[in-house]
Every structure is written in C-alpha cells, then in structure tokens.
Design a protein around this motif. Structure first.
Motif, PDB file in Angstrom:
ATOM      1  N   ARG A 162      -5.432   6.344  -2.056  1.00  0.00           N
ATOM      2  CA  ARG A 162      -4.870   5.013  -2.290  1.00  0.00           C
ATOM      3  C   ARG A 162      -4.137   5.010  -3.453  1.00  0.00           C
ATOM      4  O   ARG A 162      -4.679   4.732  -4.320  1.00  0.00           O
ATOM      5  CB  ARG A 162      -5.989   4.128  -1.890  1.00  0.00           C
ATOM      6  CG  ARG A 162      -6.389   4.382  -0.553  1.00  0.00           C
ATOM      7  CD  ARG A 162      -7.533   3.321  -0.385  1.00  0.00           C
ATOM      8  NE  ARG A 162      -8.493   3.735   0.859  1.00  0.00           N
ATOM      9  CZ  ARG A 162      -8.012   3.129   2.205  1.00  0.00           C
ATOM     10  NH1 ARG A 162      -7.062   2.411   2.229  1.00  0.00           N
ATOM     11  NH2 ARG A 162      -8.684   3.752   3.130  1.00  0.00           N
ATOM     12  N   ASN A 198       0.763  -1.101   0.062  1.00  0.00           N
ATOM     13  CA  ASN A 198       0.058   0.091  -0.208  1.00  0.00           C
ATOM     14  C   ASN A 198       0.965   1.325   0.016  1.00  0.00           C
ATOM     15  O   ASN A 198       1.806   1.401   0.719  1.00  0.00           O
ATOM     16  CB  ASN A 198      -0.984  -0.033   1.250  1.00  0.00           C
ATOM     17  CG  ASN A 198      -1.892  -0.994   1.153  1.00  0.00           C
ATOM     18  OD1 ASN A 198      -3.058  -1.064   0.334  1.00  0.00           O
ATOM     19  ND2 ASN A 198      -1.710  -2.175   2.107  1.00  0.00           N
ATOM     20  N   GLY A 241      -1.499   4.435 -10.886  1.00  0.00           N
ATOM     21  CA  GLY A 241      -0.536   4.306  -9.608  1.00  0.00           C
ATOM     22  C   GLY A 241       0.656   3.360 -10.087  1.00  0.00           C
ATOM     23  O   GLY A 241       1.668   3.210  -9.266  1.00  0.00           O
ATOM     24  N   THR A 289       3.512   2.774   2.705  1.00  0.00           N
ATOM     25  CA  THR A 289       2.637   2.633   3.836  1.00  0.00           C
ATOM     26  C   THR A 289       2.318   1.412   4.524  1.00  0.00           C
ATOM     27  O   THR A 289       2.998   1.424   5.799  1.00  0.00           O
ATOM     28  CB  THR A 289       1.029   3.102   3.460  1.00  0.00           C
ATOM     29  OG1 THR A 289       1.141   4.263   2.533  1.00  0.00           O
ATOM     30  CG2 THR A 289       0.251   3.449   4.680  1.00  0.00           C
ATOM     31  N   PRO A 324      -9.242   8.596  -6.436  1.00  0.00           N
ATOM     32  CA  PRO A 324      -8.404   7.542  -5.460  1.00  0.00           C
ATOM     33  C   PRO A 324      -8.521   7.889  -3.892  1.00  0.00           C
ATOM     34  O   PRO A 324      -8.231   7.186  -3.040  1.00  0.00           O
ATOM     35  CB  PRO A 324      -7.012   7.402  -5.986  1.00  0.00           C
ATOM     36  CG  PRO A 324      -6.913   8.443  -6.750  1.00  0.00           C
ATOM     37  CD  PRO A 324      -8.091   9.075  -7.353  1.00  0.00           C
ATOM     38  N   HIS A 348      -0.167   5.089   0.536  1.00  0.00           N
ATOM     39  CA  HIS A 348      -1.077   6.265   0.640  1.00  0.00           C
ATOM     40  C   HIS A 348      -0.743   7.513   0.799  1.00  0.00           C
ATOM     41  O   HIS A 348       0.576   7.765   1.420  1.00  0.00           O
ATOM     42  CB  HIS A 348      -2.136   6.012   1.650  1.00  0.00           C
ATOM     43  CG  HIS A 348      -2.688   4.719   1.822  1.00  0.00           C
ATOM     44  ND1 HIS A 348      -3.234   4.021   3.017  1.00  0.00           N
ATOM     45  CD2 HIS A 348      -2.839   3.654   0.831  1.00  0.00           C
ATOM     46  CE1 HIS A 348      -3.823   2.818   2.579  1.00  0.00           C
ATOM     47  NE2 HIS A 348      -3.675   2.668   1.387  1.00  0.00           N
ATOM     48  N   GLY A 374      -4.976   2.052  -8.445  1.00  0.00           N
ATOM     49  CA  GLY A 374      -4.085   1.414  -7.485  1.00  0.00           C
ATOM     50  C   GLY A 374      -4.211  -0.073  -7.302  1.00  0.00           C
ATOM     51  O   GLY A 374      -3.175  -0.539  -6.521  1.00  0.00           O
ATOM     52  N   ARG A 375      -4.971  -0.704  -7.779  1.00  0.00           N
ATOM     53  CA  ARG A 375      -5.087  -2.249  -7.662  1.00  0.00           C
ATOM     54  C   ARG A 375      -4.686  -2.833  -9.266  1.00  0.00           C
ATOM     55  O   ARG A 375      -4.869  -2.414 -10.133  1.00  0.00           O
ATOM     56  CB  ARG A 375      -6.532  -2.722  -7.409  1.00  0.00           C
ATOM     57  CG  ARG A 375      -6.800  -2.507  -6.234  1.00  0.00           C
ATOM     58  CD  ARG A 375      -8.149  -2.892  -5.813  1.00  0.00           C
ATOM     59  NE  ARG A 375      -8.822  -2.650  -4.341  1.00  0.00           N
ATOM     60  CZ  ARG A 375      -8.700  -3.192  -3.335  1.00  0.00           C
ATOM     61  NH1 ARG A 375      -7.821  -4.304  -3.346  1.00  0.00           N
ATOM     62  NH2 ARG A 375      -8.989  -2.521  -2.230  1.00  0.00           N
ATOM     63  N   ASN A 406      -2.962   0.085  -3.901  1.00  0.00           N
ATOM     64  CA  ASN A 406      -3.855  -0.478  -2.767  1.00  0.00           C
ATOM     65  C   ASN A 406      -3.874  -1.955  -2.875  1.00  0.00           C
ATOM     66  O   ASN A 406      -4.093  -2.581  -3.723  1.00  0.00           O
ATOM     67  CB  ASN A 406      -5.163   0.112  -3.640  1.00  0.00           C
ATOM     68  CG  ASN A 406      -6.263   0.055  -2.349  1.00  0.00           C
ATOM     69  OD1 ASN A 406      -6.078  -0.670  -1.364  1.00  0.00           O
ATOM     70  ND2 ASN A 406      -7.608   0.595  -2.809  1.00  0.00           N
ATOM     71  N   ASP A 407      -3.049  -2.522  -1.848  1.00  0.00           N
ATOM     72  CA  ASP A 407      -3.150  -4.201  -1.714  1.00  0.00           C
ATOM     73  C   ASP A 407      -2.451  -4.811  -3.105  1.00  0.00           C
ATOM     74  O   ASP A 407      -3.099  -5.600  -3.492  1.00  0.00           O
ATOM     75  CB  ASP A 407      -4.326  -4.227  -1.421  1.00  0.00           C
ATOM     76  CG  ASP A 407      -4.193  -5.982  -0.862  1.00  0.00           C
ATOM     77  OD1 ASP A 407      -3.465  -6.304  -0.477  1.00  0.00           O
ATOM     78  OD2 ASP A 407      -5.350  -6.460  -0.644  1.00  0.00           O
ATOM     79  N   PRO A 440      -6.929   9.179   3.180  1.00  0.00           N
ATOM     80  CA  PRO A 440      -5.811   9.220   2.160  1.00  0.00           C
ATOM     81  C   PRO A 440      -6.218   8.897   0.816  1.00  0.00           C
ATOM     82  O   PRO A 440      -7.125   8.248   0.579  1.00  0.00           O
ATOM     83  CB  PRO A 440      -4.960   8.068   2.719  1.00  0.00           C
ATOM     84  CG  PRO A 440      -5.971   7.133   3.504  1.00  0.00           C
ATOM     85  CD  PRO A 440      -7.031   7.739   3.922  1.00  0.00           C
TER      86      PRO A 440
END
Ligand SMILES: Nc1ncnc2c1ncn2[C@@H]1O[C@H](COP(=O)(O)OP(=O)(O)O)[C@@H](O)[C@H]1O
Ligand SMILES: [Mg+2]
Length: 330
Positions: A33, A15, A57, A72, A283, A17, A235-236, A36-37, A31
């Motif tokens: 993101r 992550n 991202g 993060t 995001p 953020h 982000g994913r 993200n994961d 935040p």
C-alpha cells in the motif's frame, strides 16, 4: 457575497497499491500500500509541501495525481474534472495544464537532443504556439529560467546539474501549467545551486501563479518555500496544516520526531533521508492501529489496535493521532 474559491486539486480517498494480485497456492499475497486513503486539496497558486521519510509514498502520490502513474481507487478532481475516471480528452487537458520536475536533471532529458529541441517538443505536442513562434518562445522560456537563449543549441551533457534543472523547469513551464509537482527537484544539487533553483521557483510562482506540490525530505527547504505542509508516513498523511504551525506546534509524534531530527546547531541544515532510529514497518504488512505505534515514544495501548486514527476534518491544522496536541512528548 463572498464565494469561497474552489480548490485547483482535490484528492479524496486515493489508494495506490502495487502487486498483491498474484497467488501463492493457498495464500493470497497482500498488496504493497504505497498510497493509503490519501485526501488533500491544493488551492490555485498555493505551494503544498509533501514530506516524509524515503519510502513513505510521496513520489507515488505525486505521479498518481498527475496520472503519470497508476492508481487503485479514489478521486482526483483537477479543475473540476475527476481525473481518476478521465476520458482521453480530460487526460490531454491535464497534460496541457500540469507538469512534473524530477530529481535527476540529466535523467529527465534525452542526452542526444539539443535543449531547444527538447523544449520545442513540448510546445509542439501541446500546440502551445504556432510553429513560427516556437523559436522565440524557446528563447523566452530560457530567459525565464535565467539562461541565455544560446543554450538552446547545447546538449544536456554540456551543462551543469543546476543548468540542467533550469532546463527541466523551462520544459515544465512550456505547458503553462496550473500545477507543478516538483519531486525532490533540488536534492541532487550542491547546496549553493539548490538556493538558486529554489529562488527561481519562488520567483516563477510569483510571476506565473501556478500551484506547486513540493516533494522533499528536507524540512528546512519546505519551511522556506511552502504555504502548507502534509506529512506522510507509510502511505498515509498523518498531519497537515499551515507550514509555520506544523513546524512550531506539531500534533503528530511522527512530525515531532522528524523535526527533532534536524540538527540544533544549524537550523538551516537539511534532514537526512532516514532521520529516525529504526526502520519503518513494511508497507506490505502494516501494523494494526496507528502504523507509527511501534516507533512512537508516546504510544498508548489503544494505538496498537483497530483502525488507524483518521486525520480529522475540522480546522486547517489536523493530525491523525489520538493524543491531545499538548501531550506529545518527543
Ligand atoms: N512501481 C513500483 N512497484 C512496486 N513497489 C513500488 C513501486 N514504486 C514504489 N514502490 C514502493 O512504494 C513505496 C513508496 O515509494 P515512493 O513513492 O517512491 O516513496 P518516496 O517517494 O516517499 O520515497 C515504497 O515501499 C516503494 O518500494
Ligand atoms: Mg520519492
């Protein structure tokens, strides 16, 4: 006994953020993101393409992987060491074994520094060769990227964009990296020069055997260059798999939409930076459920509730979508 080779890089649950720590009285600001994961792996010598619209991202992920940007939470195991919790010594090793190539070849070089000095700096910092060998190593590196050794005396402003990017690649190679992150490294160049730089990268990959994370919004280039591809949205990673499989049988409607946006008339043409209709959501305020559902032509009621679908764990080709692969219609 057959031993499965270990990945060079294994990222788990990463992550990144931005912001979100500030408080407006009575209101906690969430935040952004940017990553993200995210979980992914890169094998030694492998080229992984990272694609997705602008803002998805990709650069943030690339920088975090090389610890050139903050993270993060999550794990980044590079060559057996978790670089997310690295000691100074571990980070030095990462610096000696990885490098980034940037989009703007001029911006990445100090305009006042001669090319030879810029390469020598890298060789000295990482103590790659004894001082007496620095001159000859600079000449070798310039030759490796197709430039005459005489270029050592020039300054960035004397060079074309393509020549400058060759210098950027020479600097990256100076560390003898096991992993290179190339972030949109040909996007700023003319199409004919793009081809030359991509051929150079492919030749070097053969010769040196480094792994490459190749970040690009241009799907045609990724198809040509990459063994595997990971598609990012907000982000994913929403889909990953062997490049040809993902391009011919996409399993996530987002990937299918990206592919459809490549003009039919000329399959070699690149993808515009923002190919889909409509803006992706912010995001900072991600929608519930699958973040792609507001733009997805296949969305079902379940897609807008609960947690986003996960990428799944079985097989090399995986997508974070609840639809069976055959039911995606874009
Ligand atoms: N330093 C930063 N501070 C705040 N937000 C950032 C920062 N860097 C990137 N972002 C945001 O993170 C998201 C992802 O950006 P980026 O990684 O540059 O995407 P891409 O490379 O795919 O275009 C974007 O919404 C961007 O505005
Ligand atoms: Mg970027």
């Amino acid at each position: 006994m057959n031993v499965k080779p270990a990945p060079l890089l294994e990222v788990t649950g990463l992550n990144v953020h931005f912001g979100g720590t500030g408080f407006i009285p009575g209101l906690r600001t969430p935040p952004l993101r940017a990553v993200n994961d995210v979980s992914l792996a890169v094998m030694p010598g492998e080229t992984l393409g990272l694609v997705g619209e602008s803002g998805s991202g990709k650069s943030t992920l690339g920088r975090a992987i090389l610890r050139l940007g903050e993270l993060t939470s999550g794990e980044i195991v590079f060559d057996g060491t978790d670089m997310a919790r690295a000691t100074v010594g571990d980070l030095n090793r990462l610096r000696r074994q990885s490098a980034m190539i940037f989009q703007d070849p001029y911006g990445a070089l100090n305009p006042r520094m001669r090319v030879g000095d810029a390469i020598a700096e890298v060789l000295r910092v990482h103590r790659k060769v004894p001082s007496s060998r620095i001159g000859s190593r600079i000449a070798e590196l310039l030759n490796l990227v197709g430039l005459d050794a005489g270029y050592a005396n020039s300054r960035p402003l004397d060079l074309s964009g393509g020549q400058c990017q060759r210098i950027g690649i020479a600097r990256a190679l100076a560390v003898e990296p096991k992993l290179i992150v190339a972030d949109e490294c040909v996007a700023a160049l003319d199409v004919s020069i793009q081809g030359q730089i991509l051929n150079l990268l492919m030749d070097l990959r053969e010769q040196i055997g480094m792994a490459i994370i190749f970040i690009a919004h241009d799907l045609a280039i990724v198809r040509r260059l990459c063994d595997r591809v990971a598609v990012m949205y907000l982000g994913r990673i929403v889909e990953t798999g062997p490049t040809e499989e993902v391009f011919t049988e996409p399993r996530h409607p987002y990937t299918a939409s990206l592919l459809r946006a490549i003009p039919d008339i000329d399959p070699d043409r690149g993808l515009p930076e923002n190919p889909l209709a409509g803006e992706p959501p912010s995001p900072i305020a991600l929608p519930c459920g699958c973040a792609f559902h507001p733009r997805c032509p296949n969305a079902l009621p379940d897609c807008s509730t609960g947690e986003p679908p996960r990428l799944g764990r079985d097989g090399p080709h995986r997508a974070a979508c609840i639809l069976p692969p055959g039911e995606i219609r874009i």
